[in-house]
Design a protein around this motif. Structure first.
Motif, mmCIF file in Angstrom:
data_model
loop_
_atom_site.group_PDB
_atom_site.id
_atom_site.type_symbol
_atom_site.label_atom_id
_atom_site.label_comp_id
_atom_site.label_asym_id
_atom_site.label_seq_id
_atom_site.Cartn_x
_atom_site.Cartn_y
_atom_site.Cartn_z
ATOM 1 N N ASP A 11 0.836 -1.208 0.000
ATOM 2 C CA ASP A 11 0.000 0.000 0.000
ATOM 3 C C ASP A 11 0.868 1.254 0.000
ATOM 4 O O ASP A 11 0.625 2.206 0.734
ATOM 5 N N ARG A 12 1.864 1.236 -0.846
ATOM 6 C CA ARG A 12 2.835 2.338 -0.922
ATOM 7 C C ARG A 12 2.213 3.582 -1.534
ATOM 8 O O ARG A 12 1.473 3.513 -2.504
ATOM 9 N N ILE A 13 2.539 4.706 -0.945
ATOM 10 C CA ILE A 13 2.222 6.013 -1.515
ATOM 11 C C ILE A 13 3.558 6.713 -1.706
ATOM 12 O O ILE A 13 4.295 6.928 -0.747
ATOM 13 N N VAL A 14 3.887 7.035 -2.957
ATOM 14 C CA VAL A 14 5.174 7.624 -3.280
ATOM 15 C C VAL A 14 5.004 9.123 -3.489
ATOM 16 O O VAL A 14 4.142 9.562 -4.254
ATOM 17 N N ASP A 15 5.828 9.909 -2.809
ATOM 18 C CA ASP A 15 5.871 11.360 -2.991
ATOM 19 C C ASP A 15 7.163 11.664 -3.747
ATOM 20 O O ASP A 15 8.231 11.813 -3.147
ATOM 21 N N PHE A 20 10.250 10.557 -0.851
ATOM 22 C CA PHE A 20 9.933 9.608 0.204
ATOM 23 C C PHE A 20 8.687 8.827 -0.180
ATOM 24 O O PHE A 20 7.978 9.174 -1.118
ATOM 25 N N GLU A 21 8.465 7.762 0.558
ATOM 26 C CA GLU A 21 7.236 6.992 0.407
ATOM 27 C C GLU A 21 6.770 6.566 1.790
ATOM 28 O O GLU A 21 7.561 6.467 2.727
ATOM 29 N N ILE A 22 5.470 6.343 1.890
ATOM 30 C CA ILE A 22 4.899 5.805 3.117
ATOM 31 C C ILE A 22 4.168 4.523 2.740
ATOM 32 O O ILE A 22 3.686 4.390 1.617
ATOM 33 N N ALA A 23 4.124 3.603 3.691
ATOM 34 C CA ALA A 23 3.528 2.307 3.383
ATOM 35 C C ALA A 23 3.362 1.508 4.669
ATOM 36 O O ALA A 23 3.797 1.931 5.746
ATOM 37 N N TYR A 24 2.754 0.338 4.511
ATOM 38 C CA TYR A 24 2.612 -0.602 5.623
ATOM 39 C C TYR A 24 3.602 -1.740 5.413
ATOM 40 O O TYR A 24 3.734 -2.267 4.302
ATOM 41 N N CYS A 25 4.300 -2.114 6.472
ATOM 42 C CA CYS A 25 5.224 -3.240 6.425
ATOM 43 C C CYS A 25 4.582 -4.385 7.204
ATOM 44 O O CYS A 25 4.480 -4.320 8.431
ATOM 45 N N LEU A 28 6.860 -6.245 9.868
ATOM 46 C CA LEU A 28 7.080 -5.500 11.113
ATOM 47 C C LEU A 28 5.772 -5.098 11.776
ATOM 48 O O LEU A 28 5.768 -4.676 12.923
ATOM 49 N N LYS A 29 4.684 -5.168 11.020
ATOM 50 C CA LYS A 29 3.352 -4.774 11.495
ATOM 51 C C LYS A 29 3.300 -3.300 11.921
ATOM 52 O O LYS A 29 2.736 -2.945 12.940
ATOM 53 N N ILE A 30 3.931 -2.454 11.080
ATOM 54 C CA ILE A 30 3.921 -1.012 11.337
ATOM 55 C C ILE A 30 3.779 -0.257 10.019
ATOM 56 O O ILE A 30 4.112 -0.768 8.951
ATOM 57 N N TYR A 31 3.313 0.976 10.133
ATOM 58 C CA TYR A 31 3.380 1.913 9.024
ATOM 59 C C TYR A 31 4.734 2.593 9.121
ATOM 60 O O TYR A 31 5.240 2.829 10.215
ATOM 61 N N MET A 32 5.299 2.875 7.970
ATOM 62 C CA MET A 32 6.604 3.512 7.990
ATOM 63 C C MET A 32 6.778 4.456 6.809
ATOM 64 O O MET A 32 6.035 4.403 5.831
ATOM 65 N N MET A 33 7.765 5.327 6.967
ATOM 66 C CA MET A 33 8.144 6.258 5.921
ATOM 67 C C MET A 33 9.580 5.931 5.527
ATOM 68 O O MET A 33 10.441 5.773 6.392
ATOM 69 N N SER A 34 9.827 5.815 4.232
ATOM 70 C CA SER A 34 11.165 5.579 3.696
ATOM 71 C C SER A 34 11.594 6.848 2.981
ATOM 72 O O SER A 34 10.968 7.245 2.000
ATOM 73 N N VAL A 35 12.668 7.461 3.468
ATOM 74 C CA VAL A 35 13.166 8.706 2.878
ATOM 75 C C VAL A 35 14.434 8.395 2.095
ATOM 76 O O VAL A 35 15.374 7.800 2.629
ATOM 77 N N LEU A 36 14.441 8.784 0.830
ATOM 78 C CA LEU A 36 15.599 8.562 -0.021
ATOM 79 C C LEU A 36 16.699 9.555 0.347
ATOM 80 O O LEU A 36 16.470 10.760 0.397
ATOM 81 N N VAL A 37 17.891 9.016 0.613
ATOM 82 C CA VAL A 37 19.046 9.837 0.985
ATOM 83 C C VAL A 37 20.014 9.841 -0.194
ATOM 84 O O VAL A 37 20.367 8.781 -0.724
ATOM 85 N N PHE A 38 20.439 11.027 -0.587
ATOM 86 C CA PHE A 38 21.415 11.169 -1.661
ATOM 87 C C PHE A 38 22.776 11.371 -1.029
ATOM 88 O O PHE A 38 23.035 12.368 -0.368
ATOM 89 N N TRP A 39 23.645 10.397 -1.198
ATOM 90 C CA TRP A 39 24.987 10.423 -0.630
ATOM 91 C C TRP A 39 25.907 9.880 -1.695
ATOM 92 O O TRP A 39 25.609 10.000 -2.875
ATOM 93 N N VAL A 40 26.998 9.240 -1.364
ATOM 94 C CA VAL A 40 27.852 8.605 -2.368
ATOM 95 C C VAL A 40 27.019 7.626 -3.185
ATOM 96 O O VAL A 40 27.096 7.574 -4.405
ATOM 97 N N ALA A 41 26.213 6.851 -2.483
ATOM 98 C CA ALA A 41 25.217 5.977 -3.106
ATOM 99 C C ALA A 41 23.879 6.328 -2.460
ATOM 100 O O ALA A 41 23.831 6.687 -1.286
ATOM 101 N N THR A 42 22.809 6.239 -3.198
ATOM 102 C CA THR A 42 21.510 6.538 -2.590
ATOM 103 C C THR A 42 21.063 5.342 -1.753
ATOM 104 O O THR A 42 21.408 4.200 -2.042
ATOM 105 N N TYR A 43 20.317 5.646 -0.703
ATOM 106 C CA TYR A 43 19.786 4.607 0.174
ATOM 107 C C TYR A 43 18.582 5.171 0.910
ATOM 108 O O TYR A 43 18.284 6.360 0.808
#
Length: 181
Positions: A11-15, A20-25, A28-43
């Motif tokens: 149930d991902r929602i991508v901004d 970033f994106e928000i979704a249900y895992c 883990l049985k939690i809602y979470m936000m994944s924020v894209l980090v731009f560094w030497v490599a993105t993660y």
């Protein structure tokens, strides 16, 4: 304790504008936000959010942006109490490049093997020739008096390198291999 090799979201929602994106895992049985980090490599950095925040984004994105501004924009302190883990060991509680301090066990190239999910936190499982360690993500809170508080360090011990210098914090769990088997 739960072994997690890869974070799977539904149930991902991508901004795309704010990386970033928000979704249900389910694992883990939690809602979470994944924020894209731009560094030497993105993660990605992972933050726990509630179902109400997931719905807040759907109904009022501007309020969501304001509530999670530090995390989304990577301003000031991105290592808030909502920070639960990352795809990069640079976000875990150790000195710079701590993961390369010892040779890996059994010739493994990357000492980071997988996550261990304990009490809402994604600890990184590190395998060195000296042993296996669960490293907490770096979290820092600032109280009303501007004091820095490191909540995950209270549960952890400090590991020192062979010169006696602090290397990283780790969660002391007796025989956690049996639990994960």
């Amino acid at each position: 304790m739960l072994k997690i090799e890869k974070i799977a979201l539904k149930d991902r929602i991508v901004d795309k504008d704010n990386y970033f994106e928000i979704a249900y895992c389910e694992e883990l049985k939690i809602y979470m936000m994944s924020v894209l980090v731009f560094w030497v490599a993105t993660y990605y950095r992972y933050y726990k959010i509630g179902e109400e925040d997931y719905n807040l984004y759907k109904n009022n994105p501007q309020s969501f942006y304001k509530k999670y501004e530090n995390e989304i924009k990577q301003n000031n302190n991105v290592y808030t109490e909502n920070f639960i883990g990352s795809e990069s060991l640079r976000d875990y509680d150790g000195v710079k490049d701590f993961q390369h301090s010892y040779s890996t066990k059994n010739g493994i190239i990357n000492p980071f093997q997988y996550y261990v999910y304990i009490e809402g936190i994604l600890f990184a499982r590190i395998m060195w020739e000296i042993g296996e360690f669960l490293i907490p993500p770096f979290q820092m809170k600032i109280d009303i008096n501007e004091n820095k508080i490191f909540p995950l360090r209270e549960k952890c011990k400090l590991l020192y390198d062979n010169r006696g210098e602090p290397l990283c914090y780790y969660l002391p769990i007796d025989d956690f291999k049996k639990i994960l088997a």
